[in-house]
Enzyme design. Sequence first.
Site: not given
Length: 397
Positions: A168, A276
Amino acid sequence: MRRLLTLATVTAICLPLSAQSLCEAYRDYWYTGVSVNQWEVAAEANAKNEHDVTGFVDADQTADWAVVAANYNSVVAENCMKAEVIHPAEGVYDFTLADQFVEKSLAAGKRVHGHVLIWHSQCPEWFHKDANGNLVSKEVLKKRMKEHIFTILGHYKGRVSSWDVVNEAFEDDGSLRNSLFYQILGEDYIPLAFQYAHEADPTVELYYNDYSMNKATKVEGVCNFFRPLIEKGLPIDAIGMQGHMILEDGAQNIINQYDHSIKTIASLGVKTFFSELDLSVLPNPYGFSGANVTDRFAYRPAVDPYKNGVPADKQAEIDQFWIGFYKMLITHKEDINRLTFWCVNDRNSWKNDFPIRGRSDYATLVDRNNNMKPVVQKIIELVCPNASSSKTTGKKK
């Protein structure tokens, strides 16, 4: 590298198998994985949640590992390998929970993925600051990063097959996130992390991972950053997409976006993966997307319509999405190395509490009683048309 077979060959292999599982059906396409929390590893009853972002509430977890064992061939730790848990203070490492996860996973024959080495979130404050609370120098942060990476990869060498090296690091517009890593080292912290990881273990696969990678601005920004680094020999094996999807965004729109993203990443000459995966089926009145764990919105009954279950028409819409999504993925089988679902079942899904606490979501492929949902059999039949019913997962609760 695993040999990728034609659809006809895979179908022929599938025919004799009974009680076909999702990972068995797709074993020659990609790894099929799931995230696991520490209470599932310990098979605890009525454990207490210590991490709000997981969405886990007090509940019996004794049967959850059976779901993992029966239906997945790859696993990732939900929280216990993150820096705040595994490296809480300078010079202090706590591998207790992570070791339990790795040992149980390997004993069950699962491929273990490590998550995560360098991430601005869930990173202890000491990592970036000195004793007086000031940001450390570039050289100090480099030293801490290298020692952190070398220690963890050295500890798990030969047991963990791949790692999210950096997580991220980009905003949704494709620009670099102004994290403390970036403030101190600039963009150099990203290739440095991959360099350190490769030096620590040249045999392990190294990945970048991010959310909102369905957005063209995000995936193109990430790829434009990595392209010249890859051309110069950056040791990176795959660029991952978290895949926190929201049904209200439109099934075909989501599928088209990820089709574009897979092609964009593949143009770099590296694999991609979904790290995810989940699908929120609840209303999204705030137009929220992504997975920034600090984003929160107020609860209202109107945005929590499925407390007593999903009606048949909505379930049909959900099922059609998953089938369409898998059909698209199958066309990209050469470019995908893993599909990992986030959280074992609907009851433990973090989407129940994110970005609005206290809702009832249905984001996984496993219901609240630990049964695979009927759509899983339809997904299996896309590649194994004569497969029998998917494996049972665990006792009802």
